[in-house]
Design an enzyme around this catalytic site. Structure first.
Site, PDB file in Angstrom:
ATOM      1  N   ARG A  56       0.842  -1.207   0.000  1.00 49.34           N
ATOM      2  CA  ARG A  56       0.000   0.000   0.000  1.00 49.34           C
ATOM      3  C   ARG A  56       0.873   1.252   0.000  1.00 49.34           C
ATOM      4  O   ARG A  56       0.526   2.273  -0.602  1.00 49.34           O
ATOM      5  CB  ARG A  56      -0.941  -0.024   1.208  1.00 49.34           C
ATOM      6  CG  ARG A  56      -1.980  -1.153   1.104  1.00 49.34           C
ATOM      7  CD  ARG A  56      -2.977  -1.102   2.225  1.00 49.34           C
ATOM      8  NE  ARG A  56      -3.762   0.118   2.174  1.00 49.34           N
ATOM      9  CZ  ARG A  56      -4.557   0.516   3.177  1.00 49.34           C
ATOM     10  NH1 ARG A  56      -4.629  -0.202   4.284  1.00 49.34           N
ATOM     11  NH2 ARG A  56      -5.253   1.631   3.077  1.00 49.34           N
ATOM     12  N   HIS A 106      -6.450   7.766  11.271  1.00 46.14           N
ATOM     13  CA  HIS A 106      -6.094   6.340  11.185  1.00 46.14           C
ATOM     14  C   HIS A 106      -4.602   6.149  10.935  1.00 46.14           C
ATOM     15  O   HIS A 106      -4.175   5.051  10.551  1.00 46.14           O
ATOM     16  CB  HIS A 106      -6.901   5.646  10.080  1.00 46.14           C
ATOM     17  CG  HIS A 106      -8.346   5.478  10.442  1.00 46.14           C
ATOM     18  ND1 HIS A 106      -9.307   5.119   9.527  1.00 46.14           N
ATOM     19  CD2 HIS A 106      -9.005   5.636  11.629  1.00 46.14           C
ATOM     20  CE1 HIS A 106     -10.488   5.057  10.137  1.00 46.14           C
ATOM     21  NE2 HIS A 106     -10.332   5.375  11.404  1.00 46.14           N
ATOM     22  N   ASN A 198     -20.432  11.978  -2.365  1.00 40.62           N
ATOM     23  CA  ASN A 198     -20.102  10.562  -2.518  1.00 40.62           C
ATOM     24  C   ASN A 198     -20.554  10.110  -3.900  1.00 40.62           C
ATOM     25  O   ASN A 198     -21.480  10.684  -4.462  1.00 40.62           O
ATOM     26  CB  ASN A 198     -20.846   9.751  -1.429  1.00 40.62           C
ATOM     27  CG  ASN A 198     -20.256   8.371  -1.235  1.00 40.62           C
ATOM     28  OD1 ASN A 198     -20.067   7.650  -2.202  1.00 40.62           O
ATOM     29  ND2 ASN A 198     -19.945   8.034   0.004  1.00 40.62           N
ATOM     30  N   GLU A 200     -22.034   7.349  -4.477  1.00 42.27           N
ATOM     31  CA  GLU A 200     -23.432   7.028  -4.139  1.00 42.27           C
ATOM     32  C   GLU A 200     -23.590   7.376  -2.670  1.00 42.27           C
ATOM     33  O   GLU A 200     -22.663   7.191  -1.882  1.00 42.27           O
ATOM     34  CB  GLU A 200     -23.730   5.512  -4.298  1.00 42.27           C
ATOM     35  CG  GLU A 200     -23.703   5.009  -5.707  1.00 42.27           C
ATOM     36  CD  GLU A 200     -22.731   3.829  -5.837  1.00 42.27           C
ATOM     37  OE1 GLU A 200     -22.289   3.593  -6.959  1.00 42.27           O
ATOM     38  OE2 GLU A 200     -22.408   3.209  -4.818  1.00 42.27           O
ATOM     39  N   ALA A 216     -15.643  12.180  -6.998  1.00 38.75           N
ATOM     40  CA  ALA A 216     -15.033  13.254  -6.194  1.00 38.75           C
ATOM     41  C   ALA A 216     -14.291  14.274  -7.064  1.00 38.75           C
ATOM     42  O   ALA A 216     -14.307  15.471  -6.776  1.00 38.75           O
ATOM     43  CB  ALA A 216     -14.076  12.644  -5.172  1.00 38.75           C
TER      44      ALA A 216
HETATM   45  N1  APR Z   1     -15.800   9.555  -5.734  1.00 40.60           N
HETATM   46  C1  APR Z   1     -16.477   9.713  -4.551  1.00 40.60           C
HETATM   47  N2  APR Z   1     -16.771   8.694  -3.717  1.00 40.60           N
HETATM   48  C2  APR Z   1     -16.350   7.471  -4.081  1.00 40.60           C
HETATM   49  C3  APR Z   1     -15.648   7.222  -5.293  1.00 40.60           C
HETATM   50  C4  APR Z   1     -15.379   8.338  -6.131  1.00 40.60           C
HETATM   51  N3  APR Z   1     -14.719   8.207  -7.287  1.00 40.60           N
HETATM   52  N4  APR Z   1     -15.402   5.889  -5.375  1.00 40.60           N
HETATM   53  C5  APR Z   1     -15.913   5.328  -4.258  1.00 40.60           C
HETATM   54  N5  APR Z   1     -16.498   6.263  -3.489  1.00 40.60           N
HETATM   55  C6  APR Z   1     -17.148   6.096  -2.185  1.00 40.60           C
HETATM   56  C7  APR Z   1     -17.987   4.841  -2.077  1.00 40.60           C
HETATM   57  O1  APR Z   1     -19.315   5.074  -2.540  1.00 40.60           O
HETATM   58  C8  APR Z   1     -17.940   4.583  -0.565  1.00 40.60           C
HETATM   59  O2  APR Z   1     -18.985   5.284   0.095  1.00 40.60           O
HETATM   60  O3  APR Z   1     -16.118   5.950  -1.236  1.00 40.60           O
HETATM   61  C9  APR Z   1     -16.591   5.179  -0.134  1.00 40.60           C
HETATM   62  C10 APR Z   1     -15.559   4.122   0.191  1.00 40.60           C
HETATM   63  O4  APR Z   1     -15.999   3.449   1.345  1.00 40.60           O
HETATM   64  P1  APR Z   1     -14.983   2.462   2.075  1.00 40.60           P
HETATM   65  O5  APR Z   1     -14.340   1.583   1.071  1.00 40.60           O
HETATM   66  O6  APR Z   1     -15.730   1.846   3.232  1.00 40.60           O
HETATM   67  O7  APR Z   1     -13.834   3.415   2.626  1.00 40.60           O
HETATM   68  P2  APR Z   1     -13.862   4.292   3.942  1.00 40.60           P
HETATM   69  O8  APR Z   1     -15.225   4.827   4.222  1.00 40.60           O
HETATM   70  O9  APR Z   1     -12.753   5.275   3.837  1.00 40.60           O
HETATM   71  O10 APR Z   1     -13.475   3.224   5.089  1.00 40.60           O
HETATM   72  C11 APR Z   1     -13.331   3.720   6.402  1.00 40.60           C
HETATM   73  O11 APR Z   1     -12.536   1.549   7.107  1.00 40.60           O
HETATM   74  O12 APR Z   1     -11.250  -0.290   6.737  1.00 40.60           O
HETATM   75  C12 APR Z   1     -11.315   0.890   7.426  1.00 40.60           C
HETATM   76  O13 APR Z   1      -9.474   2.101   8.178  1.00 40.60           O
HETATM   77  C13 APR Z   1     -10.184   1.796   7.033  1.00 40.60           C
HETATM   78  O14 APR Z   1     -10.189   4.190   6.887  1.00 40.60           O
HETATM   79  C14 APR Z   1     -10.882   3.024   6.485  1.00 40.60           C
HETATM   80  C15 APR Z   1     -12.256   2.935   7.111  1.00 40.60           C
END
Ligand code: APR
Length: 229
Positions: A56, A106, A198, A200, A216
């Site tokens: 990563r 984090h 987001n 979605e 985004a």
């Molecule tokens: N533009 C905007 N939003 C996006 C895009 C994009 N191009 N692609 C994906 N997303 C959104 C998805 O719809 C989703 O709501 O990003 C979000 C990603 O969600 P997760 O994968 O759950 O990531 P995150 O919310 O950051 O996870 C939180 O979980 O595993 C732990 O520590 C880790 O910091 C992380 C935490």
């Protein structure tokens, strides 16, 4: 506009080529988070965990900040201390886009931590279980990343900022992981307006006064232009 607290998640870095966690082909569909993102997993197999973060760290170093990161850096230049930017992400893309004050709740891939003495130093590209701490010389190094079951960093500062916020914005986060997922409810109880940006709407969409749906790299610059004109 008053004071703005912004929480970003993996979605803001998705268009920089870094995976998210819970989308289709997200990281947690490929790895068992219990194995690579918990203290117990690290104790069981430190090499597996170090290699997971080495990969990563490489990906993050090869990625470029995108227009959404750049827009938030412009917002910081325009409103200064009225912006409080907290990220769940461990990549350095906000800083590489020019943001100077970023709260990594984090942790961060580019820092290493000694589990024995608490010393922190810039992480090498590759970390190995046999590495020793540059301060106490014990072989107790780990990524400076907050794992499941551990307390995120700088929570007092974050809650103070939310208490004073006029607007809380969640960008690119699924709203699945606490305590970050609770920030929007905290903001609402303090009387702040709430906005979700987001691809979605996320798990807590009902808690947001406004939702801007879209990638985004388009939605964040458009919103920042609305805020700073
Ligand atoms: N533009 C905007 N939003 C996006 C895009 C994009 N191009 N692609 C994906 N997303 C959104 C998805 O719809 C989703 O709501 O990003 C979000 C990603 O969600 P997760 O994968 O759950 O990531 P995150 O919310 O950051 O996870 C939180 O979980 O595993 C732990 O520590 C880790 O910091 C992380 C935490």
């Amino acid at each position: 506009m008053g004071k703005i607290v912004i929480l970003t998640g993996a979605g803001i870095s998705a268009e920089s080529g870094l995976g998210t966690f819970r989308d289709v082909d997200g990281l947690w569909t490929k790895y068992d988070l219990a194995e690579v993102a918990t203290p117990e997993g690290f104790a069981r197999n430190p090499r597996l965990v170090q290699d997971f973060y080495n990969a990563r760290r490489r990906n993050a170093a090869e990625a470029e900040p995108n227009a959404a990161h750049a827009a938030l850096a412009r917002l910081e230049s325009a409103i200064g201390d009225d912006l409080f930017l907290v990220t769940q992400n461990i990549d350095g893309l906000h800083e590489r886009a020019g943001s100077r004050r970023v709260i990594h709740m984090h942790g961060a891939l580019d820092t290493a931590l000694c589990a024995a003495c608490g010393h922190r130093w810039p992480a090498p590209a590759e970390m190995r279980p046999e590495d020793t701490c540059p301060d106490c010389s014990r072989p107790a190094t780990r990524p400076d990343v907050v794992w499941f079951g551990e307390m995120p960093y700088r929570m007092d500062e974050i809650y103070d900022a939310i208490a004073a916020a006029d607007l809380f914005v969640a960008i690119g986060t699924s709203g699945e992981v606490y305590p970050a997922a609770g920030f929007v409810g905290e903001a609402r109880s303090q009387g702040a307006e709430t906005l979700e940006i987001n691809l979605e709407p996320g798990a807590a969409r009902g808690l947001f006064d406004r939702v801007i749906a879209g990638p985004a790299t388009r939605a964040v610059p458009d919103w920042v232009a609305e805020v700073i004109g």
